[in-house]
Design a protein around this motif. Structure first.
Motif, short mmCIF file in Angstrom:
data_model
loop_
_atom_site.label_atom_id
_atom_site.label_comp_id
_atom_site.label_asym_id
_atom_site.label_seq_id
_atom_site.Cartn_x
_atom_site.Cartn_y
_atom_site.Cartn_z
N ARG A 1 -2.18 12.30 -4.56
CA ARG A 1 -2.58 10.92 -4.77
C ARG A 1 -3.75 10.76 -5.73
O ARG A 1 -3.72 9.97 -6.64
CB ARG A 1 -2.95 10.32 -3.43
CG ARG A 1 -3.39 8.91 -3.50
CD ARG A 1 -4.12 8.54 -2.25
NE ARG A 1 -4.70 7.25 -2.42
CZ ARG A 1 -4.14 6.13 -2.03
NH1 ARG A 1 -2.99 6.15 -1.44
NH2 ARG A 1 -4.72 4.98 -2.23
N ALA B 1 0.84 -1.20 0.00
CA ALA B 1 0.00 0.00 0.00
C ALA B 1 0.88 1.25 0.00
O ALA B 1 2.02 1.21 0.46
CB ALA B 1 -0.88 -0.01 1.24
N LEU B 2 0.31 2.34 -0.51
CA LEU B 2 1.04 3.61 -0.50
C LEU B 2 1.09 4.12 0.93
O LEU B 2 0.06 4.31 1.57
CB LEU B 2 0.35 4.62 -1.40
CG LEU B 2 0.53 4.42 -2.90
CD1 LEU B 2 -0.33 5.39 -3.67
CD2 LEU B 2 1.98 4.59 -3.31
N ARG B 3 2.30 4.33 1.43
CA ARG B 3 2.46 4.78 2.82
C ARG B 3 3.44 5.94 2.87
O ARG B 3 4.34 6.05 2.03
CB ARG B 3 3.02 3.63 3.68
CG ARG B 3 2.16 2.40 3.79
CD ARG B 3 1.02 2.53 4.76
NE ARG B 3 1.45 2.82 6.11
CZ ARG B 3 1.51 1.91 7.09
NH1 ARG B 3 1.19 0.67 6.85
NH2 ARG B 3 1.87 2.27 8.31
N VAL C 1 -0.81 9.13 19.04
CA VAL C 1 0.12 9.07 17.89
C VAL C 1 -0.56 8.28 16.78
O VAL C 1 -1.41 7.43 17.06
CB VAL C 1 1.47 8.41 18.27
CG1 VAL C 1 2.23 9.25 19.27
CG2 VAL C 1 1.25 7.01 18.81
N ARG C 2 -0.20 8.56 15.56
CA ARG C 2 -0.86 7.86 14.45
C ARG C 2 0.09 7.80 13.25
O ARG C 2 0.97 8.67 13.11
CB ARG C 2 -2.14 8.59 14.06
CG ARG C 2 -1.92 10.01 13.66
CD ARG C 2 -3.20 10.72 13.27
NE ARG C 2 -2.95 12.13 13.05
CZ ARG C 2 -2.41 12.65 11.97
NH1 ARG C 2 -2.03 11.86 10.97
NH2 ARG C 2 -2.21 13.94 11.84
N PRO C 3 -0.10 6.79 12.40
CA PRO C 3 0.72 6.75 11.19
C PRO C 3 0.31 7.89 10.27
O PRO C 3 -0.87 8.23 10.19
CB PRO C 3 0.39 5.39 10.57
CG PRO C 3 -0.91 4.98 11.16
CD PRO C 3 -1.01 5.64 12.48
N MET C 4 1.29 8.50 9.61
CA MET C 4 0.97 9.64 8.75
C MET C 4 0.30 9.18 7.46
O MET C 4 0.67 8.15 6.89
CB MET C 4 2.23 10.42 8.41
CG MET C 4 2.65 11.36 9.51
SD MET C 4 4.01 12.38 8.99
CE MET C 4 3.16 13.64 8.05
N SER C 5 -0.65 9.96 7.03
CA SER C 5 -1.35 9.66 5.77
C SER C 5 -0.54 10.23 4.60
O SER C 5 0.21 11.21 4.76
CB SER C 5 -2.73 10.31 5.81
OG SER C 5 -3.30 10.29 4.53
N VAL C 6 -0.72 9.62 3.45
CA VAL C 6 -0.01 10.14 2.26
C VAL C 6 -0.50 11.55 1.91
O VAL C 6 0.22 12.32 1.28
CB VAL C 6 -0.19 9.21 1.03
CG1 VAL C 6 0.55 7.91 1.21
CG2 VAL C 6 -1.66 8.95 0.73
N ASP C 7 -1.73 11.88 2.35
CA ASP C 7 -2.25 13.23 2.09
C ASP C 7 -1.43 14.31 2.80
O ASP C 7 -1.47 15.48 2.43
CB ASP C 7 -3.71 13.34 2.58
CG ASP C 7 -4.63 12.38 1.84
OD1 ASP C 7 -4.27 11.98 0.71
OD2 ASP C 7 -5.68 12.02 2.38
N GLU C 8 -0.70 13.91 3.83
CA GLU C 8 0.07 14.89 4.61
C GLU C 8 1.49 15.08 4.08
O GLU C 8 2.23 15.91 4.58
CB GLU C 8 0.16 14.43 6.07
CG GLU C 8 -1.18 14.41 6.77
CD GLU C 8 -1.10 13.78 8.14
OE1 GLU C 8 -1.00 14.51 9.13
OE2 GLU C 8 -1.12 12.54 8.22
#
Lengths: 146, 369
Positions: A141, A45-47, A128-135
């Motif tokens: 995208r 997946a795109l990460r 805390v959270r994993p960063m989205s590709v939108d950020e």
């Protein structure tokens, strides 16, 4: 006409020509099959990832977040999964490690996972959270990937 | 005598006499090299043409069989949710299903049940209004014939907004089945949940399932489930999830005994992987009595916590206090998705009854790639 008749009567020459034609036919079929084979979508997946060396954020297709086998597109260094602290806004990468959680209850496991992913800047472990590709700056995208 | 025999052998046979027949055991080849090559080439051409066609036909046949079975499941009166991930169409190679998963379960006998209430909405965890980051890929169990939804392990989840028919209780049975493919088993990757995880003293859960890497006899991974207030871990699934590809996962709860006086119920939780029930699980609630799993399940019903695919529902006030607004009791403010799942999913079903072992095996057999 005579030449054709003599060619057809020459069994050896005739067979060689037929064999060569068949060979090209087979080669054509195989090449066509290879070129038109359905291409499976890329795995993973795109990460959002962050370079451990130059700290630049980028987007990569990742299969295993514990061990992302991609290199930084800027400096060639190793990358880690990008996480963001909701408490202090710090962006960092998580160092994965094996957690022995087989005989724990769900909440105990979640606490162990939280500790592994806690913010190195302020120590916050839950917000805390994993960063989205939108950020990731500059990554579009919806227009580029779809 | 000896000399005359030697002499006759060296004389060639007279003209008009019988021809000498070739010895059938002779090693001399009756065909030329070119002729043999031609035969091989013709066989090669036929194989190159027919083997891909046979393979495609086999996949198409399996797809058609699964589709027919899936359609018949939709008519089961206890089937509440049936996402086949194929959109509105039932034909081959349908267009991408779009921004929602269409619920095709239409057999429910409940008077106020409508399948569209239980459609799955593709959502972005960062914001309720943001465009989702799912990818539709033609790489389901049946190759290019089957659509699958790619969860990115960050901000993708599917929300089933209506809760009524999915509010299962310990006094009834239920079964949830799905076909998934993990990119890589990671601790806490949650394919589906209906929960509100908070702290050891404040957590509510109706049902969820999440992955446990490194568990198992060979460290190949396993699953953990929470059903009402019980947490169970299977120490050995005997499946290497990183290499297994598509996996059929089923969670079943069967109510065995109900005490009308106290209202307490005793149930049996079973997880099936690829149609086979996993053996006895470790009851981690009993092993860790003071660091509880879910403290109750009623809160999920009261707060109308929805069923989600691709993550675990958690209390926002504990897990993301920076985005929590005090005093706002709306679900959006109460609830946040954590432990997102990364991988593919191409079928999801929920029944409000405990299916038998044979029925679950049947689901697997009909859907296996």
């Amino acid at each position: 006409m005579e030449a054709i008749m003599s060619f057809l009567q020459n069994k050896r020459a005739r067979n060689i020509v037929i064999a060569v034609l068949l060979f090209f036919c087979l080669a054509g079929i195989i090449i066509h099959a290879v070129l038109n084979a359905p291409v499976p979508p890329p795995p993973g997946a795109l990460r959002a990832v962050i370079c451990k060396k130059c700290q630049k954020l980028q987007v990569s297709r990742i299969v295993d977040p514990q061990n992302p086998k991609v290199k930084c597109s800027y400096c060639g260094g190793d990358v880690g999964m990008a996480w963001k602290c909701g408490h202090c806004g710090y962006v960092y990468y998580v160092v994965p490690r094996k957690i022995d959680a087989e005989r724990l209850s769900t909440m105990q496991r979640f606490v162990k996972v939280e500790a592994m992913r806690s913010c190195p800047n302020c120590g916050e472990s839950r917000d805390v959270r994993p960063m989205s590709v939108d950020e990731v700056p500059g990554f579009k995208r919806h227009t580029e990937e779809r | 005598m000896k000399n005359s025999a030697t002499l006759s052998a060296s004389i060639p046979p007279a003209r008009g006499s019988k021809r000498i027949r070739r010895d059938p055991m002779s090693t001399r080849n009756p065909f030329t090299l070119i002729e043999i090559l031609m035969v091989f080439l013709i066989i090669g051409i036929l194989m190159a043409l027919f083997i891909p066609m046979l393979r495609e036909a086999k996949i198409q046949a399996k797809y058609a069989r699964w589709l027919a079975f899936n359609r018949s499941c939709s008519n089961d009166p206890t089937c509440v949710v049936n996402f086949n991930f194929q959109g509105d169409g039932w034909a081959f190679c349908t267009p991408p299903p779009g921004d929602k998963l269409v619920n095709s379960a239409a057999g429910s006998e409940s008077s106020d049940f409508a399948p569209e209430f239980y459609d799955g909405l593709l959502k972005n965890n960062r914001s309720p209004t943001a465009r989702h980051n799912f990818e539709w890929v033609r790489a389901g169990r049946f190759g290019r014939y089957k659509w699958a939804l790619k969860f990115n392990g960050v901000d993708t989840y599917v929300l089933i907004p209506t809760t009524k028919e999915l509010n299962f209780t310990p006094y009834n049975g239920f079964t949830i089945l799905c076909w998934i493919k993990f990119d890589k088993l990671d601790l806490g990757d949650c394919p589906f949940s209906k929960s509100l995880w908070g702290t050891a003293k404040d957590a509510s859960c109706q049902y969820d399932i999440y992955s446990m890497p490194w568990a198992g006899k060979f460290g190949q991974g396993s699953f953990d489930v929470d059903v009402f207030t019980t947490c169970g871990t299977w120490p050995n699934t005997e499946i290497d999830f990183d290499k297994a590809g598509w996996v059929h996962l089923a969670l079943r709860y069967k109510c065995l005994k109900k005490d009308p006086a106290t209202g307490e119920a005793k149930g049996q939780i079973t997880v099936f992987i690829n149609g086979k029930p996993l053996g006895k699980f470790i009851n981690t609630t009993e092993e860790n009595p003071y660091t509880a799993t879910a403290t109750d399940w009623v809160e999920c019903s009261k707060r109308r916590v929805p069923l989600i695919l691709g993550g675990a529902g958690c209390y926002r006030k504990y897990w993301s206090p920076s985005t929590y607004a005090k005093g706002d009791e709306s679900l959006e403010n109460t609830w946040i998705i954590k432990f997102p799942f990364q991988g593919l999913m191409d079928e999801f079903m929920a029944y409000k009854r405990a299916l038998s072992d044979g029925e679950i095996r049947g689901h697997y057999d009909m859907g296996k790639p």
